[in-house]
Design a protein around this motif. Structure first.
Motif, PDB file in Angstrom:
ATOM      1  N   ARG A   1      11.885 -17.127  27.860  1.00  0.00           N
ATOM      2  CA  ARG A   1      13.032 -18.141  27.580  1.00  0.00           C
ATOM      3  C   ARG A   1      13.973 -17.473  28.832  1.00  0.00           C
ATOM      4  N   ARG A   2      14.219 -18.609  29.712  1.00  0.00           N
ATOM      5  CA  ARG A   2      15.167 -18.455  30.632  1.00  0.00           C
ATOM      6  C   ARG A   2      16.223 -19.426  30.752  1.00  0.00           C
ATOM      7  N   THR A   3      17.350 -18.841  30.765  1.00  0.00           N
ATOM      8  CA  THR A   3      18.554 -19.765  30.841  1.00  0.00           C
ATOM      9  C   THR A   3      19.509 -19.196  31.872  1.00  0.00           C
ATOM     10  N   ARG A   4      20.571 -19.811  32.362  1.00  0.00           N
ATOM     11  CA  ARG A   4      21.501 -19.580  33.302  1.00  0.00           C
ATOM     12  C   ARG A   4      21.883 -18.140  33.030  1.00  0.00           C
TER      13      ARG A   4
ATOM     14  N   GLY B   1      20.826 -15.762  30.423  1.00  0.00           N
ATOM     15  CA  GLY B   1      19.863 -14.973  29.626  1.00  0.00           C
ATOM     16  C   GLY B   1      18.259 -15.201  30.122  1.00  0.00           C
ATOM     17  N   PHE B   2      17.654 -13.943  29.749  1.00  0.00           N
ATOM     18  CA  PHE B   2      16.416 -13.954  29.831  1.00  0.00           C
ATOM     19  C   PHE B   2      15.695 -13.270  28.531  1.00  0.00           C
TER      20      PHE B   2
ATOM     21  N   ALA C   1      15.572 -14.365  35.075  1.00  0.00           N
ATOM     22  CA  ALA C   1      14.155 -13.812  35.175  1.00  0.00           C
ATOM     23  C   ALA C   1      14.035 -12.685  34.934  1.00  0.00           C
ATOM     24  N   GLY C   2      12.797 -12.331  34.458  1.00  0.00           N
ATOM     25  CA  GLY C   2      12.502 -10.756  34.150  1.00  0.00           C
ATOM     26  C   GLY C   2      11.088 -10.528  33.983  1.00  0.00           C
ATOM     27  N   GLY C   3      10.887  -9.338  33.754  1.00  0.00           N
ATOM     28  CA  GLY C   3       9.434  -8.924  33.311  1.00  0.00           C
ATOM     29  C   GLY C   3       9.341  -7.464  33.087  1.00  0.00           C
ATOM     30  N   ILE C   4       8.282  -6.827  33.096  1.00  0.00           N
ATOM     31  CA  ILE C   4       7.963  -5.439  32.884  1.00  0.00           C
ATOM     32  C   ILE C   4       7.512  -4.902  34.216  1.00  0.00           C
TER      33      ILE C   4
END
Length: 158
Positions: free
Chosen positions: A67-70, A72-73, A41-44
């Motif tokens: 895009r969320r993968t095991r 990568g984000f 997950a991620g964001g600013i």
């Protein structure tokens, strides 16, 4: 009855201080626990500068077009920019983009070469102010700060 433990995050290195508001620390921790931890997950990060220090007040979280993968984000939803613009406007320019965060599926996260390449690219775009980069693992949180094209590790909490 369980009580939510508050854990303020404060990082210090080379005369710079990065603080995360409790609400930000709690939001980031939410993505390090199941079921959210199944995919990155991620964001600013949004906040303000206090001399050489950075105060992180808010963050965005994954949005529908990201895009969320095991392992990568990729932040690609325009909603992150819309929130940053709104916060900047509503604060009279006091609250700015101060960095980004994402998770890693490991207990004690370490930046990958992809992370560092991305961070250097961000630093080239934002030359005037330092940027904060946070990686949230399942047991610890890692922080770096970048300015003038250089990245400095601020350490891990947890």
């Amino acid at each position: 009855m369980s009580r939510l433990r508050r854990k303020r995050m404060i990082f210090l290195a080379k005369g710079r201080l990065v603080t995360l508001a409790d609400a930000v620390a709690q939001e980031l921790a939410r993505f390090a626990a199941p079921p959210e931890s199944d995919r990155e997950a991620g964001g600013i990060l949004l906040g303000r500068y206090r001399g050489p220090h950075v105060e992180v007040l808010k963050c965005t979280t994954p949005m529908p077009e990201d895009r969320r993968t095991r392992f990568g984000f990729v932040r690609q939803d325009k909603g992150h920019q819309e929130i940053a613009s709104r916060e900047w406007f509503e604060s009279g320019g006091a609250v700015n983009f101060v960095g980004e965060w994402h998770t890693h599926p490991e207990r004690h996260p370490t930046p990958s070469w992809v992370d560092r390449r991305s961070w250097r690219k961000q630093l080239r775009r934002h030359k005037s102010d330092p940027l904060v980069f946070i990686i949230v693992g399942t047991a610890a949180t890692y922080c770096e700060i970048g300015s003038d094209g250089h990245l400095v590790a601020m350490g891990k909490i947890g």
